[in-house]
Design a protein around this motif. Sequence first.
Motif, PDB file in Angstrom:
ATOM      1  N   GLN A  72      59.060  44.805  58.121  1.00  0.00           N
ATOM      2  CA  GLN A  72      59.480  44.035  56.956  1.00  0.00           C
ATOM      3  C   GLN A  72      59.399  44.905  55.698  1.00  0.00           C
ATOM      4  OE1 GLN A  72      56.566  42.883  58.681  1.00  0.00           O
ATOM      5  NE2 GLN A  72      57.566  41.452  60.080  1.00  0.00           N
ATOM      6  N   ARG A  85      55.223  46.756  59.800  1.00  0.00           N
ATOM      7  CA  ARG A  85      55.314  45.642  60.764  1.00  0.00           C
ATOM      8  C   ARG A  85      54.062  44.805  60.621  1.00  0.00           C
ATOM      9  NH1 ARG A  85      56.242  41.676  62.710  1.00  0.00           N
ATOM     10  NH2 ARG A  85      56.864  41.122  64.819  1.00  0.00           N
ATOM     11  N   ALA A 130      53.742  38.115  57.272  1.00  0.00           N
ATOM     12  CA  ALA A 130      55.154  38.235  56.922  1.00  0.00           C
ATOM     13  C   ALA A 130      55.799  36.865  56.716  1.00  0.00           C
ATOM     14  CB  ALA A 130      55.895  38.996  58.012  1.00  0.00           C
ATOM     15  N   PRO A 161      54.852  40.861  52.570  1.00  0.00           N
ATOM     16  CA  PRO A 161      55.869  41.372  53.492  1.00  0.00           C
ATOM     17  C   PRO A 161      56.962  40.311  53.638  1.00  0.00           C
ATOM     18  CG  PRO A 161      53.649  41.357  54.472  1.00  0.00           C
ATOM     19  CD  PRO A 161      53.623  40.483  53.271  1.00  0.00           C
ATOM     20  N   PRO A 174      53.914  37.660  61.674  1.00  0.00           N
ATOM     21  CA  PRO A 174      54.587  36.616  60.893  1.00  0.00           C
ATOM     22  C   PRO A 174      53.658  35.470  60.544  1.00  0.00           C
ATOM     23  CG  PRO A 174      55.193  36.466  63.206  1.00  0.00           C
ATOM     24  CD  PRO A 174      54.393  37.726  63.060  1.00  0.00           C
TER      25      PRO A 174
END
Length: 219
Positions: A186, A207, A157, A178, A210
Amino acid sequence: MNERPGPNHYLAAAEFVLMLRQNGLHDVRVLRAMEQVPRVPFLDQRWFRLADEDITLPIGCGQSILQPSLTGAMIAALGVEAGHRVLQVGTGSGYAAAILGRLAATVVTVERWRTLADEAHARLRGLGYDMIEGVFGDGLDGYPPRAPYDRILVTCAIEAIPPGLWSQLAPTGVLVAPIGSGPGPQDIVRAEKGPEGPLLTPFTKARVEPAMAGTARRL
């Protein structure tokens, strides 16, 4: 799905494809590629029994392999063609790169964790994916030596598309990632180049771990 054809392999493969169809994936080329790339070789042995489940599984370094239906949906949104050059950001286990390798001419996949990058490189070479080039580096910077890319897949993400990464996309290229921050899911977005910047089309939510800048040698 079994790693190699055996008494139950083809039945398991058919059931896997049926599961993907039931979860919304209908792109025939992507389904065929995913049928040809079992998840078992990309997982730790303790997770083999869950390889065909539509769930996220851990792979090491605190990272995970995305659920197959999300991987398939993101790859389908790319619209990869046989002659394309593809960049993937976030190699992980190499599973998504292997699917892309069944669809594209060449694939460059970048991983920030040295441990994962080395393991994925050895795994992909052992499975015969010579069209895939594995790179240890910060995927948010892309990989300029092989640019431009017809397609870019980001499997972690991001808050926004990094300008340096976007600049490596061909004029008619597509990027899927994402996009979003915070603890919630996201937007999974398809981005095309437009006269005033990226044209973003969200097509699902999920989800996803990150992205992290920089590199990490070992864990």
